[in-house]
Write a protein that holds these residues in place. Structure first.
Motif, PDB file in Angstrom:
ATOM      1  N   ALA A  61       0.825  -1.210   0.000  1.00  0.00           N
ATOM      2  CA  ALA A  61       0.000   0.000   0.000  1.00  0.00           C
ATOM      3  C   ALA A  61       0.860   1.262   0.000  1.00  0.00           C
ATOM      4  O   ALA A  61       0.467   2.285  -0.571  1.00  0.00           O
ATOM      5  CB  ALA A  61      -0.940  -0.002   1.202  1.00  0.00           C
ATOM      6  N   VAL A  62       2.032   1.191   0.621  1.00  0.00           N
ATOM      7  CA  VAL A  62       2.949   2.340   0.582  1.00  0.00           C
ATOM      8  C   VAL A  62       3.299   2.658  -0.864  1.00  0.00           C
ATOM      9  O   VAL A  62       3.325   3.828  -1.285  1.00  0.00           O
ATOM     10  CB  VAL A  62       4.222   2.079   1.411  1.00  0.00           C
ATOM     11  N   PRO A  69       1.318  11.884   2.629  1.00  0.00           N
ATOM     12  CA  PRO A  69       0.514  11.577   3.817  1.00  0.00           C
ATOM     13  C   PRO A  69      -0.034  10.148   3.813  1.00  0.00           C
ATOM     14  O   PRO A  69      -0.036   9.475   4.848  1.00  0.00           O
ATOM     15  CB  PRO A  69      -0.614  12.615   3.755  1.00  0.00           C
ATOM     16  N   ALA A  70      -0.498   9.695   2.653  1.00  0.00           N
ATOM     17  CA  ALA A  70      -1.006   8.321   2.567  1.00  0.00           C
ATOM     18  C   ALA A  70       0.119   7.311   2.762  1.00  0.00           C
ATOM     19  O   ALA A  70      -0.068   6.275   3.414  1.00  0.00           O
ATOM     20  CB  ALA A  70      -1.697   8.104   1.224  1.00  0.00           C
ATOM     21  N   ALA A  75       2.770   3.289   6.151  1.00  0.00           N
ATOM     22  CA  ALA A  75       4.018   2.890   6.806  1.00  0.00           C
ATOM     23  C   ALA A  75       3.825   2.779   8.308  1.00  0.00           C
ATOM     24  O   ALA A  75       4.394   1.883   8.957  1.00  0.00           O
ATOM     25  CB  ALA A  75       5.117   3.895   6.481  1.00  0.00           C
ATOM     26  N   ALA A  76       3.024   3.675   8.893  1.00  0.00           N
ATOM     27  CA  ALA A  76       2.746   3.606  10.325  1.00  0.00           C
ATOM     28  C   ALA A  76       2.000   2.322  10.676  1.00  0.00           C
ATOM     29  O   ALA A  76       2.226   1.728  11.742  1.00  0.00           O
ATOM     30  CB  ALA A  76       1.940   4.826  10.758  1.00  0.00           C
ATOM     31  N   ASP A 182     -11.805   6.855   3.789  1.00  0.00           N
ATOM     32  CA  ASP A 182     -12.761   7.903   3.420  1.00  0.00           C
ATOM     33  C   ASP A 182     -12.139   8.911   2.450  1.00  0.00           C
ATOM     34  O   ASP A 182     -12.773   9.324   1.467  1.00  0.00           O
ATOM     35  CB  ASP A 182     -13.259   8.636   4.670  1.00  0.00           C
ATOM     36  N   ARG A 183     -10.924   9.292   2.749  1.00  0.00           N
ATOM     37  CA  ARG A 183     -10.241  10.261   1.882  1.00  0.00           C
ATOM     38  C   ARG A 183     -10.024   9.676   0.485  1.00  0.00           C
ATOM     39  O   ARG A 183     -10.253  10.347  -0.532  1.00  0.00           O
ATOM     40  CB  ARG A 183      -8.898  10.636   2.506  1.00  0.00           C
ATOM     41  N   THR A 184      -9.621   8.423   0.425  1.00  0.00           N
ATOM     42  CA  THR A 184      -9.349   7.789  -0.868  1.00  0.00           C
ATOM     43  C   THR A 184     -10.627   7.622  -1.672  1.00  0.00           C
ATOM     44  O   THR A 184     -10.647   7.839  -2.900  1.00  0.00           O
ATOM     45  CB  THR A 184      -8.664   6.430  -0.656  1.00  0.00           C
TER      46      THR A 184
END
Length: 225
Positions: A61-62, A69-70, A75-76, A182-184
């Protein structure tokens, strides 16, 4: 738990598959303390292997993420899985006399193979949103299960597991993932996702991952002698 706006819509669209996962007999018996320790340890060994592949999916996903930001959010989550969540598995199994080297050597159950490769395939074949939706039932479902068991459990037999997923740290991961989804969705298919031609495909991905979660609990119960 709400976890944003897209997740509740996907959860509702999954119909009966969702409670079959989140209210599974394995989950309910953790709350009552009736789950045999052999079944729990069998599940933990497989979930340890699952989290290795799940971390790979979040690492993918990274590379799929559209911006910094994504990328940081994904990564977090990799860090939370590898350096925090897996500690529960290692510590619990070690207390039962199962060292981490033995966990790594555990043969992978077909249910683990099916679920993790499905998620990775969604990521490789689809875009960032496809991958997030495939990942969502695990991340957000465990958050929902953890908080439900925290409120409903009548035994402390599995208190450490419950505390991990009901705790502020894991709930923070859930909130962050919900925001990212939600943002995506807003960026890729607009403010009315359920009206999008793409919605049916996203629901199918979410429902399939949810079914595979329920099958994972089935596998855990079958591990009980």
């Amino acid at each position: 738990m709400s976890y944003g706006t897209t997740f509740p819509a996907l959860r509702a669209a999954a119909g009966g598959h969702w409670p079959a996962y989140t209210r599974h007999a394995f989950v309910r018996s953790m709350g009552t303390g009736e789950l045999p320790s052999a079944a729990f340890l069998h599940y933990l060994r497989q979930d340890y292997l699952f989290l290795i592949h799940f971390s790979r999916a979040w690492a993918l996903a990274v590379t799929k993420a559209p911006d910094l930001p994504a990328m940081r959010a994904c990564a977090a989550t990799v860090h939370a899985l590898l350096d925090e969540e897996m500690k529960l598995h290692v510590a619990t199994c070690a207390a039962a006399g199962i060292p981490e080297a033995e966990l790594l050597a555990t043969p992978e159950a077909v249910e683990c193979v099916a679920y993790t490769r499905f998620v990775l395939d969604c990521g490789h074949a689809g875009d960032f949103l496809d991958l997030l939706v495939a990942l969502a039932p695990c991340v957000l479902g465990y958050g929902e299960i953890g908080t439900a068991l925290r409120d409903e459990a009548t035994s402390d037999a599995y208190a450490d597991w419950i505390a991990t997923y009901a705790g502020d740290e894991y709930q923070g991961v859930c909130e962050g993932v919900a925001v990212l989804i939600d943002r995506t969705v807003a960026e890729r298919i607009g403010p009315a996702p359920e009206a999008s031609p793409r919605w049916a495909s996203l629901v199918e991905t979410f429902a399939t991952a949810t079914r595979l979660e329920a099958a994972f609990w089935d596998m855990g119960l079958r591990g009980c002698p």
